[in-house]
Scaffold this active site. Structure first.
Site, short mmCIF file in Angstrom:
data_model
loop_
_atom_site.label_atom_id
_atom_site.label_comp_id
_atom_site.label_asym_id
_atom_site.label_seq_id
_atom_site.Cartn_x
_atom_site.Cartn_y
_atom_site.Cartn_z
NE ARG A 63 -9.74 0.18 3.46
CZ ARG A 63 -8.74 -0.21 4.18
NH1 ARG A 63 -7.51 0.18 3.80
NH2 ARG A 63 -8.88 -1.08 4.76
CB CYS A 94 -0.62 -7.19 1.84
SG CYS A 94 -2.32 -7.65 1.40
CG HIS A 100 -6.42 -3.18 -0.38
ND1 HIS A 100 -5.85 -3.38 0.82
CD2 HIS A 100 -6.88 -1.64 -0.44
CE1 HIS A 100 -5.50 -2.05 1.22
NE2 HIS A 100 -6.30 -1.02 0.39
CG ASN A 159 -1.91 -1.12 1.13
OD1 ASN A 159 -1.96 -1.88 2.04
ND2 ASN A 159 -2.55 -1.04 -0.03
N1 ARG Z 1 -5.14 -3.69 7.91
C1 ARG Z 1 -4.85 -3.17 6.41
C2 ARG Z 1 -5.87 -2.27 6.02
O1 ARG Z 1 -7.11 -2.64 6.11
C3 ARG Z 1 -4.43 -4.23 5.78
C4 ARG Z 1 -3.84 -3.98 4.29
C5 ARG Z 1 -3.68 -5.10 3.37
N2 ARG Z 1 -2.95 -4.63 2.43
C6 ARG Z 1 -3.42 -5.02 0.99
N3 ARG Z 1 -2.45 -4.65 0.11
N4 ARG Z 1 -4.30 -5.76 0.83
O2 ARG Z 1 -5.53 -1.44 5.33
#
Ligand code: ARG
Length: 282
Positions: free
Chosen positions: A140, A265, A169, A72
């Protein structure tokens, strides 16, 4: 873990500050992380990946526990990096750390307007055959990022709408693989996006996962050449992937699933080109 023979580089963030201290996705509710186990699982993944690629490190920081999920941080293509603009306040403190890392490692950092949300390679995934960047939205990242990112990176973007809040995501349910294969979970997308995927990836290259595999984060795989690293996959899926020439390594990441994340991730590939037609031979 610098592996000088390895051409590919992945960024990982050490997990000493990782915990579940807030709930920003349904996986996180009511969870307590076993810190020692989390450290062990992270090191196992970093060691496996370090055997086939170079793993670069960024230190985590207190109070921003999800920084461990470097996917991210932003999305990279060549020397350009579009920095993330996190939707939730809980993660916005990560931006300055990642910006500093990208800048000090020679990337040209591009920053979106504050009011546009974009969560980097969590939602922006390069196709491994076509010159195409798939962009997930609905939870997101904002779809309005698509034309801007396309213009900045000089690549076509294909938005895909995510409709299941467990797959918030794109990288939780969609994984473009070397050779143009695609590992994905159709139910995470709306009908229109499912049709778009079918129209852009030939049937023989689409690997559809079951509910069980999807909920074990099988799509959240790190792909480096013919190697795939993931939390868990059913014997049927492993066989299928072997049939396409991939070597699957399962490495438990239960502590990160408590936060809604897994192998992919925890990594960000920082050596990205617009397609990788020859990557399967690595
Ligand atoms: N707890 C984090 C969130 O909700 C987890 C992120 C996971 N990252 C990803 N690239 N899917 O943002």
């Amino acid at each position: 873990m610098i592996n000088p023979a390895a051409a590919e580089r992945f960024l990982m963030c050490s997990p000493e500050h990782f915990e579940v201290s807030y709930v920003i996705n349904p996986w996180m509710a009511g969870n307590v992380v076993d810190r020692a186990l989390a450290a062990q699982q992270w090191t196992a993944l970093a060691t496996l990946l370090g055997a086939v690629a170079t793993v670069e490190h960024i230190n985590g920081a207190a109070g921003i526990p999800d920084m461990v999920f470097t996917a991210n941080a932003g999305v990279v293509l060549g020397t350009a990096c579009v920095l993330s603009r996190f939707r939730v306040a809980e993660r916005q403190g990560e931006e300055v750390h990642f910006e500093r890392w990208f800048t000090s490692h020679g990337f040209d950092v591009l920053t979106l307007p504050r009011d546009l949300h974009f969560e980097g390679a969590g939602d922006a995934l390069l196709d491994r055959y076509q010159s195409l960047l798939w962009l997930g939205y609905g939870h997101r990242s904002d779809p309005a990022c698509a034309p801007i990112v396309a213009d900045w990176l000089g690549i076509e973007t294909q938005p895909l709408r995510l409709v299941n809040d467990r797959f918030y995501h794109l990288d939780t349910c969609f994984c473009p693989l070397a050779g143009g294969y695609l590992l994905y979970y159709p139910a995470a997308f709306d009908i229109v996006s499912q049709a778009v995927i079918e129209s852009r990836v030939p049937a023989g290259h689409r690997i559809v996962v079951t509910d069980v595999d999807a909920f074990a984060f099988a799509c959240n795989a790190v792909n480096c050449g013919r190697h795939l690293f993931l939390n868990k996959a059913s014997p049927t899926l492993v066989d299928q992937l072997h049939g396409y020439g991939f070597e699957v390594t399962q490495t438990p990441l239960t502590e990160y699933l408590k936060s809604g994340g897994s192998a992919k991730c925890l990594t960000l590939k920082v050596t990205e080109t617009s397609n990788e037609r020859a990557a399967l031979c690595a």
